[in-house]
Design a protein around this motif. Sequence first.
Motif, PDB file in Angstrom:
ATOM      1  N   VAL A  60      -9.563   5.192 -19.264  1.00  0.00           N
ATOM      2  CA  VAL A  60      -8.596   6.055 -18.597  1.00  0.00           C
ATOM      3  C   VAL A  60      -8.507   5.661 -17.122  1.00  0.00           C
ATOM      4  O   VAL A  60      -9.519   5.497 -16.450  1.00  0.00           O
ATOM      5  N   LEU A  61      -7.296   5.515 -16.652  1.00  0.00           N
ATOM      6  CA  LEU A  61      -7.069   5.194 -15.243  1.00  0.00           C
ATOM      7  C   LEU A  61      -7.509   6.362 -14.374  1.00  0.00           C
ATOM      8  O   LEU A  61      -7.142   7.510 -14.626  1.00  0.00           O
ATOM      9  N   THR A  62      -8.318   6.081 -13.360  1.00  0.00           N
ATOM     10  CA  THR A  62      -8.828   7.118 -12.476  1.00  0.00           C
ATOM     11  C   THR A  62      -8.131   7.042 -11.118  1.00  0.00           C
ATOM     12  O   THR A  62      -7.526   6.015 -10.784  1.00  0.00           O
ATOM     13  N   PRO A  63      -8.230   8.100 -10.328  1.00  0.00           N
ATOM     14  CA  PRO A  63      -7.691   8.033  -8.969  1.00  0.00           C
ATOM     15  C   PRO A  63      -8.294   6.869  -8.182  1.00  0.00           C
ATOM     16  O   PRO A  63      -7.592   6.188  -7.433  1.00  0.00           O
ATOM     17  N   GLU A  64      -9.592   6.615  -8.383  1.00  0.00           N
ATOM     18  CA  GLU A  64     -10.239   5.505  -7.685  1.00  0.00           C
ATOM     19  C   GLU A  64      -9.633   4.165  -8.092  1.00  0.00           C
ATOM     20  O   GLU A  64      -9.428   3.291  -7.244  1.00  0.00           O
ATOM     21  N   ASP A  65      -9.331   4.004  -9.389  1.00  0.00           N
ATOM     22  CA  ASP A  65      -8.684   2.767  -9.854  1.00  0.00           C
ATOM     23  C   ASP A  65      -7.324   2.588  -9.186  1.00  0.00           C
ATOM     24  O   ASP A  65      -6.978   1.498  -8.741  1.00  0.00           O
ATOM     25  N   LEU A  66      -6.551   3.667  -9.127  1.00  0.00           N
ATOM     26  CA  LEU A  66      -5.222   3.604  -8.529  1.00  0.00           C
ATOM     27  C   LEU A  66      -5.292   3.295  -7.033  1.00  0.00           C
ATOM     28  O   LEU A  66      -4.546   2.459  -6.530  1.00  0.00           O
ATOM     29  N   ILE A  67      -6.212   3.945  -6.333  1.00  0.00           N
ATOM     30  CA  ILE A  67      -6.373   3.701  -4.895  1.00  0.00           C
ATOM     31  C   ILE A  67      -6.774   2.245  -4.658  1.00  0.00           C
ATOM     32  O   ILE A  67      -6.231   1.575  -3.771  1.00  0.00           O
ATOM     33  N   THR A  68      -7.714   1.753  -5.451  1.00  0.00           N
ATOM     34  CA  THR A  68      -8.174   0.367  -5.318  1.00  0.00           C
ATOM     35  C   THR A  68      -7.019  -0.606  -5.543  1.00  0.00           C
ATOM     36  O   THR A  68      -6.820  -1.546  -4.770  1.00  0.00           O
ATOM     37  N   TYR A  69      -6.247  -0.380  -6.588  1.00  0.00           N
ATOM     38  CA  TYR A  69      -5.116  -1.253  -6.907  1.00  0.00           C
ATOM     39  C   TYR A  69      -4.064  -1.215  -5.792  1.00  0.00           C
ATOM     40  O   TYR A  69      -3.592  -2.259  -5.344  1.00  0.00           O
ATOM     41  N   ALA A  70      -3.742  -0.010  -5.330  1.00  0.00           N
ATOM     42  CA  ALA A  70      -2.734   0.118  -4.258  1.00  0.00           C
ATOM     43  C   ALA A  70      -3.209  -0.568  -2.986  1.00  0.00           C
ATOM     44  O   ALA A  70      -2.427  -1.246  -2.316  1.00  0.00           O
ATOM     45  N   ALA A  71      -4.488  -0.416  -2.662  1.00  0.00           N
ATOM     46  CA  ALA A  71      -5.029  -1.060  -1.470  1.00  0.00           C
ATOM     47  C   ALA A  71      -4.965  -2.583  -1.588  1.00  0.00           C
ATOM     48  O   ALA A  71      -4.608  -3.283  -0.613  1.00  0.00           O
ATOM     49  N   MET A  72      -5.301  -3.101  -2.757  1.00  0.00           N
ATOM     50  CA  MET A  72      -5.235  -4.555  -2.956  1.00  0.00           C
ATOM     51  C   MET A  72      -3.802  -5.058  -2.829  1.00  0.00           C
ATOM     52  O   MET A  72      -3.556  -6.091  -2.208  1.00  0.00           O
ATOM     53  N   ARG A  73      -2.851  -4.329  -3.403  1.00  0.00           N
ATOM     54  CA  ARG A  73      -1.446  -4.738  -3.311  1.00  0.00           C
ATOM     55  C   ARG A  73      -0.966  -4.712  -1.867  1.00  0.00           C
ATOM     56  O   ARG A  73      -0.243  -5.602  -1.433  1.00  0.00           O
ATOM     57  N   CYS A  74      -1.366  -3.695  -1.123  1.00  0.00           N
ATOM     58  CA  CYS A  74      -0.975  -3.614   0.287  1.00  0.00           C
ATOM     59  C   CYS A  74      -1.598  -4.745   1.086  1.00  0.00           C
ATOM     60  O   CYS A  74      -0.953  -5.331   1.948  1.00  0.00           O
ATOM     61  N   ARG A  75      -2.850  -5.042   0.799  1.00  0.00           N
ATOM     62  CA  ARG A  75      -3.533  -6.132   1.501  1.00  0.00           C
ATOM     63  C   ARG A  75      -2.824  -7.460   1.237  1.00  0.00           C
ATOM     64  O   ARG A  75      -2.784  -8.335   2.086  1.00  0.00           O
ATOM     65  N   GLU A  76      -2.245  -7.589   0.045  1.00  0.00           N
ATOM     66  CA  GLU A  76      -1.518  -8.809  -0.319  1.00  0.00           C
ATOM     67  C   GLU A  76      -0.087  -8.791   0.208  1.00  0.00           C
ATOM     68  O   GLU A  76       0.680  -9.711  -0.045  1.00  0.00           O
ATOM     69  N   GLY A  77       0.284  -7.726   0.910  1.00  0.00           N
ATOM     70  CA  GLY A  77       1.627  -7.622   1.481  1.00  0.00           C
ATOM     71  C   GLY A  77       2.683  -7.175   0.501  1.00  0.00           C
ATOM     72  O   GLY A  77       3.876  -7.391   0.723  1.00  0.00           O
ATOM     73  N   GLU A  78       2.283  -6.516  -0.578  1.00  0.00           N
ATOM     74  CA  GLU A  78       3.228  -6.100  -1.617  1.00  0.00           C
ATOM     75  C   GLU A  78       3.438  -4.588  -1.647  1.00  0.00           C
ATOM     76  O   GLU A  78       3.790  -4.040  -2.679  1.00  0.00           O
ATOM     77  N   CYS A  79       3.219  -3.913  -0.530  1.00  0.00           N
ATOM     78  CA  CYS A  79       3.411  -2.449  -0.570  1.00  0.00           C
ATOM     79  C   CYS A  79       4.603  -2.058   0.275  1.00  0.00           C
ATOM     80  O   CYS A  79       5.188  -2.811   0.975  1.00  0.00           O
TER      81      CYS A  79
END
Length: 79
Positions: A60-79
Amino acid sequence: MKQMNIRAEAALLEVARRHHTTVEEVRREIRLAMAMAMAMCNPDPATRKIWGEIPCDGNVLTPEDLITYAAMRCREGEC
């Protein structure tokens, strides 16, 4: 992914502090938002595909998983 979840935990703590609430309340609100937005609630195949691409540590996707994924995407310049 474990190290990133530690950072997600810190983000949850900071949000709770800023909003004068508990970490569990922040998680609950994020889970509600995720449930409303996730693939099972949205018939759009493109939306389901995006949610399906988010890696998670368990079944099950957790809030922590979502935060981690969003942070990685932003770090890659995709947010």
